[in-house]
Motif scaffolding. Structure first.
Motif, PDB file in Angstrom:
ATOM      1  N   GLU A  40     -13.791 -24.689   7.514  1.00 45.28           N
ATOM      2  CA  GLU A  40     -13.848 -26.038   6.974  1.00 45.28           C
ATOM      3  C   GLU A  40     -15.109 -26.754   7.455  1.00 45.28           C
ATOM      4  O   GLU A  40     -15.741 -27.484   6.692  1.00 45.28           O
ATOM      5  CB  GLU A  40     -12.602 -26.856   7.374  1.00 45.28           C
ATOM      6  CG  GLU A  40     -12.338 -28.000   6.390  1.00 45.28           C
ATOM      7  CD  GLU A  40     -11.894 -29.273   7.076  1.00 45.28           C
ATOM      8  OE1 GLU A  40     -11.288 -29.201   8.152  1.00 45.28           O
ATOM      9  OE2 GLU A  40     -12.187 -30.362   6.528  1.00 45.28           O
ATOM     10  N   THR A  98     -17.856 -25.486   5.322  1.00 45.02           N
ATOM     11  CA  THR A  98     -17.707 -26.008   3.967  1.00 45.02           C
ATOM     12  C   THR A  98     -18.149 -27.464   3.901  1.00 45.02           C
ATOM     13  O   THR A  98     -18.872 -27.878   2.987  1.00 45.02           O
ATOM     14  CB  THR A  98     -16.235 -25.889   3.526  1.00 45.02           C
ATOM     15  OG1 THR A  98     -15.849 -24.518   3.616  1.00 45.02           O
ATOM     16  CG2 THR A  98     -16.075 -26.366   2.097  1.00 45.02           C
ATOM     17  N   GLN A  99     -17.711 -28.239   4.877  1.00 47.18           N
ATOM     18  CA  GLN A  99     -18.078 -29.651   4.895  1.00 47.18           C
ATOM     19  C   GLN A  99     -19.584 -29.828   5.062  1.00 47.18           C
ATOM     20  O   GLN A  99     -20.196 -30.729   4.476  1.00 47.18           O
ATOM     21  CB  GLN A  99     -17.344 -30.377   6.017  1.00 47.18           C
ATOM     22  CG  GLN A  99     -15.848 -30.523   5.770  1.00 47.18           C
ATOM     23  CD  GLN A  99     -15.540 -31.178   4.432  1.00 47.18           C
ATOM     24  OE1 GLN A  99     -16.194 -32.132   4.022  1.00 47.18           O
ATOM     25  NE2 GLN A  99     -14.557 -30.646   3.714  1.00 47.18           N
TER      26      GLN A  99
END
Lengths: 211, 211, 211, 211
Positions: free
Chosen positions: D64, D67-68
């Motif tokens: 994550e 991804t962020q």
DNA sequence: GATGAATGAGAGTTCATTCAT
DNA sequence: CATGAATGAACTCTCATTCAT
């Protein structure tokens, strides 16, 4: 690895120190039983009842663990021996105290000494050079012994006929030899042996009245 | 592996013995330079300029190679020392010859002794017990020394005040200690050290005329 | 590791070369499917149907395997492209042949190119610096392209208005971009794309008759 | 992990957003310096001067975070580029603005772009498929570019001879290639390069008056 | 006799993740 | 909110040993 603590704070928490001591103790156990060559991190961890990664977490690597093991024991030995030597006056008595307290420490911590010996003889740095077993290493160790002998000669307690450095080495050899026997022989009588060694060097250092 | 020779035939061909000695010599070189822990068969083979499989062919395994290394050197040492001790008469002179020839052998074969020491301290059998570094091992080694000391006491050459076994151990310690220094210190003066050790044990074994 | 062959002999046996190619092929397969980050030696070995140690036996380490993968493919590409460019005369036709053969090679070896790209972008040496993805790396690659463009300008085939180096970089970008699409899009039409790219740089390099 | 906010409430507190941005910034720094493969959470945390657990607290996991990182940068790029393209009229000027602002953003945020590239090329989901580097990914990215080109052709500003999608891809390739060079070459002259690229695509899209 | 090739176990190390405090 | 501690899996690499040739 364990993150470096912020500067200014105490370097290591109490609980961390405990873990480190626990791991070192397990390493001592394994090394003294199975030898340095068989003392893998897996085995040490298993002996300590912890996961292998914990060791990596608390020590930068196997080398640091082994180095710390050696250092810790050197300190322990020093803390045991120094006051015993310092509490008596006169070179002859100090020499006696030195030998006796050394052998006493060995007898009381045979496993530790066995592990220490094994590590000192086997640990090498990345270049392949011994980390502890060097000429420099011995020089540092016999310093207090040389001091006692030199002072004894200056004070006229010891015969001036011997070389203090050579004699110090011989005394170290006798102590190291005794350590080896304490390690190898389960029912080695250190007290009797200590008496023998003390007498040995008492004779060789004694000032001959007139010949 | 090498096929067992036919019963009654000669145990090993000349060429085979040569190979074995070559491999042992390479092992000595590697161990004395890099330490027991880094002495892999690959490295030994590379040092000898042969293939790794040759070692497996001539030795049952790494353990046998190491064992043979130790045995061969014990024999060499014996062949060097025994005649030198046997050629003199009198316990005092024999003791002197023993110490001197031991240290002389060490000085002349430092690398071999270094390797031997390393192997003796590290080699263990399948159970994890030391193969050489045991109480029994020392007992065997000091036998001739004990004999000299006992004979010397019986003949009235040495003072009866010391325990021959304990004294023999101390003499061994001095020799082993000298070996360690010869290994660690490149320009160790063995001749001077030998004189020191000889005098040391001359004093401690001397019969005091009258006190 | 594989022992170094004796000097003078051929460096590597035929069978060894075959193994190395097999291992590299397996690495290509794994990397192009799962990505560089997931291409562990275990996975590559498994894909090749061999033991993990075989890779270590034939390559000095993972780095050498990856480096060889890159080098081998660079050579293959060169062997494919060079004759196709060399067989035509005239800068315009050579430029066309360069683009067309590059894209043709990519289309015919998409998996290999995918693996190559992945390795080139990710492989770093011990210091953490990229081993291949550097400014120097690109300079070497575009040399033949710069030569074509410069020669074309000198011959009056190309307009002198563009900088050959900058234009060479743009052509490389178009080729690399096409490679990326060939990798990502299963049914990418390389023939059509090649026509597009060729026309693109034909227009931008064309000498304008009179304006 | 961070507890889900109550429904209807604001998604994330200001302080939390700040922490997330701080962590992402540290990740960018580490990735651009050491590469995706060496960007462990420990290293990122150390670079941010925080504990490793903080990252786990603010992000569901490493994926994550990565991804962020990508999403945040895509947004930033969009916020930089969109108004610059939108503020001019005419397809030719918009195309120029698109290329120029893209390259400008890259030059001003080279580290971020380097990290983004690295993550996009390496990040994969649990199935092993690339999360960002896919055919779909590119399609989304070039949409505005295709729009400009199509509109330009419809308005008669651009020659109808090229395929807008193919040309958009080529423009993207030129931009991506420039990004790579900005990353690899410390003193890359983006302004000069931008001029080169703009002219390149001005020529290829230009409507030929009469031939 | 000797070699190169292959194996499989085990080594130290790194890492994302989890969890009690 | 944040931390330090711990885990366990996976990684690369080394090694003694085996075996076909």
């Amino acid at each position: 690895m364990r993150p470096e603590n912020s500067p200014g704070g105490q370097r290591r928490s109490f609980i961390e120190e405990a873990r480190r001591r626990q791991i070192i103790a397990a390493a001592v156990e394994v090394i003294s039983e199975a030898g340095y060559g068989s003392a893998s991190l897996a085995r040490i961890a298993q002996h300590a009842g912890i996961s292998k990664g914990v060791i990596s977490y608390h020590f930068a690597g196997k080398d640091e663990l082994m180095t710390q093991l050696v250092i810790q024991l050197y300190i322990s030995a020093g803390e045991y021996i120094a006051p015993r030597v310092g509490s008596v006056r006169g070179a002859r008595k100090q020499l006696h105290a030195y030998i006796d307290s050394n052998l006493g420490f060995i007898a009381a911590n045979t496993k530790y000494v066995a592990a220490l010996t094994d590590v000192v003889l086997n640990l090498r740095d990345a270049d392949g050079r011994p980390r502890f077993a060097s000429a420099d290493g011995e020089r540092d160790i016999i310093v207090p012994l040389v001091d006692i002998l030199t002072a004894g000669q200056a004070a006229g307690e010891f015969t001036p006929e011997f070389d203090p450095v050579a004699m110090a080495k011989s005394i170290r050899d006798a102590i190291d030899g005794a350590a080896g026997r304490a390690i190898r022989e389960p029912d080695f009588d250190m007290v009797a042996y200590s008496a023998h060694v003390c007498r040995l060097f008492e004779v060789t250092t004694r000032k001959v009245e007139r010949e």
